[in-house]
Each structure stands twice: as structure tokens, then as C-alpha cells.
Design an enzyme around this catalytic site. Structure first.
Site, PDB file in Angstrom:
ATOM      1  N   LYS A  67       0.797  -1.234   0.000  1.00  0.00           N
ATOM      2  CA  LYS A  67       0.000   0.000   0.000  1.00  0.00           C
ATOM      3  C   LYS A  67       0.827   1.281   0.000  1.00  0.00           C
ATOM      4  CE  LYS A  67      -4.382  -1.403   0.146  1.00  0.00           C
ATOM      5  NZ  LYS A  67      -5.429  -0.940  -0.795  1.00  0.00           N
ATOM      6  N   SER A 314       0.673 -10.021  -0.906  1.00  0.00           N
ATOM      7  CA  SER A 314       0.392  -8.587  -0.856  1.00  0.00           C
ATOM      8  C   SER A 314       0.607  -7.935   0.502  1.00  0.00           C
ATOM      9  CB  SER A 314      -1.036  -8.310  -1.330  1.00  0.00           C
ATOM     10  OG  SER A 314      -1.965  -9.064  -0.565  1.00  0.00           O
TER      11      SER A 314
END
Length: 414
Positions: A67, A314
Site C-alpha cells: 500500500k 500482498s
């Protein structure tokens, strides 16, 4: 109210897709703040899957997920002194908090009241002001947008922004350099920002590489939207993978997925938990359920092909209490232990006889519960619940059969 931030485009019926030039520009902006997460082959997982598996370890990135890429690319384009606001239960919150601190912007993050304490503390430690309230992320988004309207702060969305998508797409540039042999890239899908950036980049530079998206079966908003031809909002979501537990994508991400993603597949909670356990045991990687979903799809045989496949891990921001539950779930799904309900005569020595027989079978007893009250039993019977360590589901079935042959009334409790 402050003016709209540079390069922020209004949503439209025909969204403008991110280009590889946008992604290259993002890479120039964010290069100095990233931690290298080099793609590598996992020999053990490759043997299990019967094809080469490469892992892109974004769980080792700063803030524990990918992110920071999109957040920094977005916030670094703001005018000096602009305030930012975001809403998230975890990864996006931490990415925005750190990006704002690194670029000298004040950040306020709205998080649900139920957000795990470690994620709240981490977001605050990265320099943001955290405001807790509401039952879920949707409530936090409403509060964050209201804050933006009232204060002039710039709302930084988790995926619905070209700059966010371009930042996430820098992963694809690294993949091309680090693993040119890859034929398929597998990406977890929530709102769709990560897969949008990766797929757009690969479509331009490596159109021969297939991009497969993975959603939890209980939160497959992108699949539902593709099928409907427009953004669909799910009535409810049910998944342990909170990082991709979104009720709806955006028109922007849906357009990218429709244009560039080859296929979407879903995985079950059992498949996710088993993949997370595999990553812990075999790859020594602490990955959150959303990040493990990519490996889950590969191991479950849901990703077509036999050539090299890259799984994007992720994120790794899993709450310790959640990790314990997921490990337990994964062990159970993998048949690594079994809980048995055994009915015994209520007489001295009956329980000792049962445990002796279990020992003769070479089984390790993890837990014993002895119930006499509140059960649908005859007056002279008791229920014993045994939690036993086993090797696999076949072994669990063999244990039940062995105990039945020894005369016990036994059945799996779960």
C-alpha cells in the site's frame, strides 16, 4: 474548501485507464522510499504444486504491505501543506500514514471501532491522527469524506484513483526485471487497485503474461460486477481475508479488470488457511489471509497452465489473535488434528482405557474434555471429546475406524 488535488480525475462513465508511462513516472517518485522485495522461487512450494512457483514478498515492504506504493505516489503530488484523510481498517491506513509523514503532510485516519489494536497503534506510530468509530470500513469512509468536506483535507482512497493504481503497478515493473520467465501472475482482488496497476503494466510490456485475479468466495465483488456489467455492491461479505473484504469495486478498477485481466477465480476459507499455513511452515513467511489467497488458488489447481507462476504476497499485517485462529483453521482443514466425540460408560477406568488405546495407536492427545451434564446421553454414559494430532485427513479417518474396531462409539466432532 481546498482545491482538488493535482491529477485527481473525476469518476466518469468511461474511465481513463492508467498507462505504462504513468507507472514508470510513479516508479521514479517512489523509488527512494521503497524496500526491495525481490521475487524468488520457492522450491518446496513448486514441488507441491507441480510447477515453478515464484513469490513476490510484498509482506516485507514498508508498513507490511504494497500500500505504501500507491499512497506515496498519490500524496507526493499534493501541494505543500495540504492535509490528507483516509479510511481503512489496516494496510491502507498504515500506507497513508507513513506516506504523509515522509512528504510532510498531516494525516487523519478514520478506522472502525473494531480495528485490531496492533494496526491502530502502528498507524499512529507512523505519524497519523487516528479516529475510531463506526462498525465497519464503510462507516469510516463516510466519516472520512465528511471530514474532507468540512476541513478541506484531501481524501486518499484505497484504490479508486489513477495515481494509486499507477503506484501499485510498479510491482509489475519489478516482476518483469526479477522474473522474466514468469508466464502467469496471480493477484489478490479486493477493490481492484493492485490488480489494475499490475495488469495494465503487463498488458503494455509483457502481453504474453496472463494475469489471474483471486477473490475469497465470500467476498467476490469484482466477479459479481464483471458478470453484471457494472459495479455491484454485495449485501454481505464473509471471509477471514479482511484485506480484500470489499463490498464493491469502483468503475475505474472495474474498467481495468475488464480490459486487462484474463480470469478471476475464487478460493474458500479452507484453501486460504491451508495456504497461510504452508507459507508459515515451508516458506517461513508470515502472510495475512488476503496475501495467502494467491498461493491458495495455485495450490488448489485453480490457476491454469504448468509454467512458472508468480504469486503476489500482498501483505503481512495479520493480527496475532487472528493468526492463531487462522492457524487453527488451517491445521483442521489440512487434517493435522481431529476432534472426536466418544461415548463411554460412566464407570471408573473407562477414560483411562480410552487414553491407553489412543496411546497404543501412537497418537498425541492435545486436549481432553469430559462431559456428564447437558448432553443427550443415557444416565450411565458420559461424553469425552478428544483433540488428537494427526498427519492428514486419511490418517484422521483411520483413527476413527481403529477406535470403532476396538468397540468405541465414536464420531468426528468437526
Amino acid at each position: 474548501m481546498a482545491a482538488r488535488a493535482p491529477e485527481q480525475r473525476e469518476p466518469s462513465a468511461d474511465p481513463v485507464l492508467v498507462t505504462v508511462d504513468d507507472v514508470r513516472a510513479a516508479r521514479e517518485r517512489i523509488a527512494r522510499v521503497l524496500r526491495p522485495t525481490r521475487t524468488g522461487v520457492s522450491e518446496t512450494l513448486s514441488r507441491l504444486a507441480g510447477r515453478p512457483i515464484l513469490l513476490k514478498p510484498e509482506h516485507l515492504q514498508r508498513t507490511g504491505s504494497f500500500k505504501i506504493r500507491g499512497a506515496y505516489n498519490r500524496i507526493s503530488r499534493l501541494e505543500p501543506g495540504a492535509r490528507v484523510v483516509a479510511a481503512s481498517a489496516g494496510n491502507h491506513a498504515q500506507g497513508v500514514a507513513l506516506a504523509a509523514t515522509l512528504t510532510g503532510h498531516e494525516a487523519t485516519i478514520f478506522m472502525p471501532a473494531s480495528a485490531p489494536l496492533p494496526k491502530v497503534d502502528a498507524t499512529a506510530a507512523y505519524g497519523a491522527t487516528v479516529r475510531l468509530g463506526g462498525e465497519n470500513v464503510d462507516d469510516s469512509i463516510v466519516a472520512a469524506k465528511r471530514f474532507a468536506e468540512e476541513t478541506g483535507a484531501v481524501f486518499v482512497p484505497p484504490f479508486d484513483d489513477p495515481l494509486i493504481i499507477a503506484g501499485q503497478g510498479t510491482i509489475a515493473l519489478e516482476l518483469i526485471e526479477e522474473a522474466p520467465e514468469v508466464e502467469t501472475v496471480v493477484v489478490s482482488v479486493g477493490g481492484g487497485g493492485l490488480i489494475s496497476g499490475i495488469a495494465a503494466t503487463l498488458a503494455s510490456l509483457r502481453p504474453d503474461v496472463r494475469v489471474i485475479g483471486v477473490e475469497p468466495a465470500g467476498a467476490a465483488c469484482m466477479s459479481a460486477s464483471l458478470q453484471a456489467g457494472d459495479c455491484v455492491r454485495l449485501d454481505r461479505i464473509a471471509t477471514m481475508a479482511d484485506g480484500v473484504a470489499l463490498k464493491s469495486p469502483s468503475p475505474l478498477t472495474l474498467a481495468h479488470v475488464r480490459a486487462y485481466v484474463h480470469e478471476l477465480v475464487t478460493v474458500t476459507e479452507e484453501e486460504i488457511s491451508q495456504a497461510l499455513l504452508l507459507l508459515l511452515e515451508r516458506a517461513k513467511a508470515v502472510v495475512e489471509p488476503a496475501g495467502a489467497a494467491t498461493l491458495a488458488a495455485i495450490i488448489a489447481g485453480k490457476v491454469p497452465g504448468s509454467g512458472p507462476v508468480a504469486a503476489i504476497l500482498s501483505g503481512g499485517n495479520v493480527d496475532p489473535l487472528m493468526l492463531i485462529k487462522v492457524i487453527d483453521h488451517g491445521l483442521s482443514a489440512a487434517g493435522r488434528y481431529v476432534v472426536l466425540r466418544v461415548i463411554l460408560d460412566d464407570r471408573p477406568g473407562a477414560l483411562a482405557g480410552l487414553t491407553a488405546d489412543v496411546a497404543r495407536l501412537g497418537l498425541n492427545v492435545l486436549e481432553v474434555e469430559h462431559h456428564r451434564s447437558g448432553m443427550a446421553l443415557d444416565m450411565e454414559q458420559v461424553e469425552v471429546r478428544l483433540t488428537l494430532e494427526t498427519r492428514n485427513p486419511i490418517h484422521s479417518d483411520e483413527v476413527v475406524a481403529d477406535l470403532k474396531r476396538r468397540g468405541y462409539t465414536v464420531e468426528p466432532a468437526r
